[in-house]
Write a protein that holds these residues in place. Sequence first.
Motif, PDB file in Angstrom:
ATOM      1  N   GLN A  41       0.836  -1.189   0.000  1.00  0.00           N
ATOM      2  CA  GLN A  41       0.000   0.000   0.000  1.00  0.00           C
ATOM      3  C   GLN A  41       0.882   1.253   0.000  1.00  0.00           C
ATOM      4  O   GLN A  41       1.878   1.318   0.712  1.00  0.00           O
ATOM      5  CB  GLN A  41      -0.897  -0.022   1.234  1.00  0.00           C
ATOM      6  CG  GLN A  41      -1.917   1.074   1.279  1.00  0.00           C
ATOM      7  CD  GLN A  41      -2.777   0.964   2.529  1.00  0.00           C
ATOM      8  OE1 GLN A  41      -2.288   0.655   3.603  1.00  0.00           O
ATOM      9  NE2 GLN A  41      -4.054   1.235   2.382  1.00  0.00           N
ATOM     10  N   GLY A  42       0.529   2.219  -0.840  1.00  0.00           N
ATOM     11  CA  GLY A  42       1.289   3.462  -0.927  1.00  0.00           C
ATOM     12  C   GLY A  42       2.320   3.457  -2.044  1.00  0.00           C
ATOM     13  O   GLY A  42       2.761   4.514  -2.483  1.00  0.00           O
ATOM     14  N   GLN A  43       2.701   2.275  -2.508  1.00  0.00           N
ATOM     15  CA  GLN A  43       3.632   2.184  -3.633  1.00  0.00           C
ATOM     16  C   GLN A  43       2.852   2.306  -4.945  1.00  0.00           C
ATOM     17  O   GLN A  43       1.632   2.139  -4.979  1.00  0.00           O
ATOM     18  CB  GLN A  43       4.373   0.846  -3.631  1.00  0.00           C
ATOM     19  CG  GLN A  43       5.290   0.627  -2.459  1.00  0.00           C
ATOM     20  CD  GLN A  43       5.938  -0.758  -2.498  1.00  0.00           C
ATOM     21  OE1 GLN A  43       5.395  -1.715  -3.042  1.00  0.00           O
ATOM     22  NE2 GLN A  43       7.114  -0.854  -1.885  1.00  0.00           N
ATOM     23  N   VAL A  44       3.578   2.543  -6.012  1.00  0.00           N
ATOM     24  CA  VAL A  44       2.985   2.543  -7.346  1.00  0.00           C
ATOM     25  C   VAL A  44       3.199   1.155  -7.942  1.00  0.00           C
ATOM     26  O   VAL A  44       4.300   0.611  -7.887  1.00  0.00           O
ATOM     27  CB  VAL A  44       3.634   3.621  -8.242  1.00  0.00           C
ATOM     28  CG1 VAL A  44       3.122   3.519  -9.675  1.00  0.00           C
ATOM     29  CG2 VAL A  44       3.373   5.016  -7.668  1.00  0.00           C
ATOM     30  N   CYS A  45       2.135   0.577  -8.484  1.00  0.00           N
ATOM     31  CA  CYS A  45       2.218  -0.754  -9.098  1.00  0.00           C
ATOM     32  C   CYS A  45       2.916  -0.633 -10.448  1.00  0.00           C
ATOM     33  O   CYS A  45       2.421   0.036 -11.349  1.00  0.00           O
ATOM     34  CB  CYS A  45       0.819  -1.346  -9.259  1.00  0.00           C
ATOM     35  SG  CYS A  45       0.846  -3.067  -9.795  1.00  0.00           S
ATOM     36  N   ARG A  46       4.053  -1.252 -10.561  1.00  0.00           N
ATOM     37  CA  ARG A  46       4.889  -1.099 -11.756  1.00  0.00           C
ATOM     38  C   ARG A  46       4.740  -2.224 -12.775  1.00  0.00           C
ATOM     39  O   ARG A  46       5.330  -2.164 -13.846  1.00  0.00           O
ATOM     40  CB  ARG A  46       6.361  -1.012 -11.343  1.00  0.00           C
ATOM     41  CG  ARG A  46       6.654   0.085 -10.345  1.00  0.00           C
ATOM     42  CD  ARG A  46       7.009   1.365 -11.029  1.00  0.00           C
ATOM     43  NE  ARG A  46       7.328   2.386 -10.031  1.00  0.00           N
ATOM     44  CZ  ARG A  46       6.937   3.636 -10.137  1.00  0.00           C
ATOM     45  NH1 ARG A  46       6.241   4.025 -11.161  1.00  0.00           N
ATOM     46  NH2 ARG A  46       7.253   4.502  -9.209  1.00  0.00           N
ATOM     47  N   ALA A  47       3.968  -3.287 -12.443  1.00  0.00           N
ATOM     48  CA  ALA A  47       3.890  -4.420 -13.365  1.00  0.00           C
ATOM     49  C   ALA A  47       2.551  -5.134 -13.260  1.00  0.00           C
ATOM     50  O   ALA A  47       1.825  -5.011 -12.276  1.00  0.00           O
ATOM     51  CB  ALA A  47       5.029  -5.399 -13.091  1.00  0.00           C
ATOM     52  N   ASN A  48       2.257  -5.883 -14.316  1.00  0.00           N
ATOM     53  CA  ASN A  48       1.139  -6.812 -14.357  1.00  0.00           C
ATOM     54  C   ASN A  48       1.780  -8.191 -14.309  1.00  0.00           C
ATOM     55  O   ASN A  48       2.729  -8.462 -15.055  1.00  0.00           O
ATOM     56  CB  ASN A  48       0.340  -6.609 -15.647  1.00  0.00           C
ATOM     57  CG  ASN A  48      -1.003  -7.302 -15.630  1.00  0.00           C
ATOM     58  OD1 ASN A  48      -1.356  -8.015 -14.691  1.00  0.00           O
ATOM     59  ND2 ASN A  48      -1.762  -7.109 -16.700  1.00  0.00           N
ATOM     60  N   TYR A  49       1.302  -9.068 -13.417  1.00  0.00           N
ATOM     61  CA  TYR A  49       1.971 -10.333 -13.129  1.00  0.00           C
ATOM     62  C   TYR A  49       1.158 -11.520 -13.627  1.00  0.00           C
ATOM     63  O   TYR A  49      -0.019 -11.657 -13.283  1.00  0.00           O
ATOM     64  CB  TYR A  49       2.194 -10.480 -11.620  1.00  0.00           C
ATOM     65  CG  TYR A  49       2.972  -9.334 -11.037  1.00  0.00           C
ATOM     66  CD1 TYR A  49       4.360  -9.298 -11.102  1.00  0.00           C
ATOM     67  CD2 TYR A  49       2.316  -8.259 -10.438  1.00  0.00           C
ATOM     68  CE1 TYR A  49       5.077  -8.233 -10.582  1.00  0.00           C
ATOM     69  CE2 TYR A  49       3.021  -7.194  -9.909  1.00  0.00           C
ATOM     70  CZ  TYR A  49       4.393  -7.191  -9.993  1.00  0.00           C
ATOM     71  OH  TYR A  49       5.098  -6.121  -9.475  1.00  0.00           O
ATOM     72  N   PHE A  50       1.797 -12.366 -14.407  1.00  0.00           N
ATOM     73  CA  PHE A  50       1.211 -13.621 -14.865  1.00  0.00           C
ATOM     74  C   PHE A  50       1.788 -14.725 -13.984  1.00  0.00           C
ATOM     75  O   PHE A  50       3.009 -14.886 -13.910  1.00  0.00           O
ATOM     76  CB  PHE A  50       1.571 -13.881 -16.329  1.00  0.00           C
ATOM     77  CG  PHE A  50       1.010 -15.158 -16.874  1.00  0.00           C
ATOM     78  CD1 PHE A  50      -0.309 -15.228 -17.308  1.00  0.00           C
ATOM     79  CD2 PHE A  50       1.800 -16.298 -16.961  1.00  0.00           C
ATOM     80  CE1 PHE A  50      -0.827 -16.411 -17.821  1.00  0.00           C
ATOM     81  CE2 PHE A  50       1.286 -17.477 -17.470  1.00  0.00           C
ATOM     82  CZ  PHE A  50      -0.022 -17.536 -17.902  1.00  0.00           C
ATOM     83  N   VAL A  51       0.928 -15.465 -13.317  1.00  0.00           N
ATOM     84  CA  VAL A  51       1.386 -16.505 -12.399  1.00  0.00           C
ATOM     85  C   VAL A  51       1.642 -17.798 -13.172  1.00  0.00           C
ATOM     86  O   VAL A  51       0.728 -18.366 -13.767  1.00  0.00           O
ATOM     87  CB  VAL A  51       0.363 -16.747 -11.266  1.00  0.00           C
ATOM     88  CG1 VAL A  51       0.835 -17.861 -10.338  1.00  0.00           C
ATOM     89  CG2 VAL A  51       0.128 -15.453 -10.491  1.00  0.00           C
ATOM     90  N   VAL A  52       2.896 -18.223 -13.162  1.00  0.00           N
ATOM     91  CA  VAL A  52       3.282 -19.477 -13.805  1.00  0.00           C
ATOM     92  C   VAL A  52       3.041 -20.632 -12.838  1.00  0.00           C
ATOM     93  O   VAL A  52       2.486 -21.665 -13.199  1.00  0.00           O
ATOM     94  CB  VAL A  52       4.768 -19.448 -14.247  1.00  0.00           C
ATOM     95  CG1 VAL A  52       5.197 -20.789 -14.821  1.00  0.00           C
ATOM     96  CG2 VAL A  52       4.996 -18.322 -15.236  1.00  0.00           C
ATOM     97  N   LYS A  53       3.440 -20.422 -11.593  1.00  0.00           N
ATOM     98  CA  LYS A  53       3.283 -21.448 -10.564  1.00  0.00           C
ATOM     99  C   LYS A  53       3.130 -20.738  -9.228  1.00  0.00           C
ATOM    100  O   LYS A  53       3.834 -19.777  -8.949  1.00  0.00           O
ATOM    101  CB  LYS A  53       4.509 -22.357 -10.536  1.00  0.00           C
ATOM    102  CG  LYS A  53       4.383 -23.512  -9.564  1.00  0.00           C
ATOM    103  CD  LYS A  53       5.567 -24.454  -9.672  1.00  0.00           C
ATOM    104  CE  LYS A  53       5.282 -25.654  -8.802  1.00  0.00           C
ATOM    105  NZ  LYS A  53       6.326 -25.972  -7.895  1.00  0.00           N
ATOM    106  N   GLY A  54       2.193 -21.214  -8.403  1.00  0.00           N
ATOM    107  CA  GLY A  54       2.016 -20.618  -7.092  1.00  0.00           C
ATOM    108  C   GLY A  54       0.753 -19.792  -7.001  1.00  0.00           C
ATOM    109  O   GLY A  54      -0.199 -20.001  -7.754  1.00  0.00           O
ATOM    110  N   CYS A  55       0.756 -18.828  -6.096  1.00  0.00           N
ATOM    111  CA  CYS A  55      -0.439 -18.018  -5.853  1.00  0.00           C
ATOM    112  C   CYS A  55      -0.048 -16.662  -5.280  1.00  0.00           C
ATOM    113  O   CYS A  55       0.721 -16.577  -4.330  1.00  0.00           O
ATOM    114  CB  CYS A  55      -1.362 -18.745  -4.869  1.00  0.00           C
ATOM    115  SG  CYS A  55      -2.845 -17.822  -4.415  1.00  0.00           S
ATOM    116  N   LEU A  56      -0.605 -15.614  -5.875  1.00  0.00           N
ATOM    117  CA  LEU A  56      -0.515 -14.256  -5.340  1.00  0.00           C
ATOM    118  C   LEU A  56      -1.917 -13.847  -4.904  1.00  0.00           C
ATOM    119  O   LEU A  56      -2.908 -14.357  -5.416  1.00  0.00           O
ATOM    120  CB  LEU A  56      -0.020 -13.272  -6.402  1.00  0.00           C
ATOM    121  CG  LEU A  56       1.380 -13.476  -6.965  1.00  0.00           C
ATOM    122  CD1 LEU A  56       1.661 -12.442  -8.059  1.00  0.00           C
ATOM    123  CD2 LEU A  56       2.430 -13.391  -5.876  1.00  0.00           C
TER     124      LEU A  56
END
Length: 189
Positions: A41-56
């Motif tokens: 929170q408070g940061q700027v989101c710099r990327a869009n993430y594609f999940v190959v393995k795991g979970c965000l």
Amino acid sequence: MFKALFAHINKFVDLSDAEQEILASLLKSFSIKKKAFVLEQGQVCRANYFVVKGCLRLYFIDIKGVEQTTQFGIENWWITDLTSFLFQNSSEFFIQAAENTEVIAIEQHDYDKMFAKLPKMEKYFRLILQKNHQASQRRIMFLYSFTAEERYRHFNGLFPEFVQRIPQYMLASYLGFTPEFLSKIRAKK
């Protein structure tokens, strides 16, 4: 590592080998340890993430100080704070690894380059965003229309393996109730 992403893209649009090479030049891949953050929170989101393995998971902290999970990103799903990513403003969300996770990222400064060089990717992301929007609308409808137990049973029916993968407090937060209530529902089996 890009094979999973290219396979996903090719379900929606056909990228030639040359186009895949161009896209690969704009991507970054990396691993994230369980509980680590790619956005706070408070940061700027710099990327869009594609999940190959795991979970965000994407979550915020409500006025009572409780974590409220709004989205999970598992294998072959994209996850980002779209508003912060597109407009480069401060995020109100966190993106955290719920498991050890491998991702492919497209950074914001490469987004327009990608669309300019690969017009097919605009169609791909439009289709992905449409699916994401539809899922969000259905989730909101379920939050208002289903009882807590019905929400759990429905979600468990759709994603039984996922329900076993993630911590109970994260699942409860996503479904809109407390971990204690989730324990009671699971005990009813």
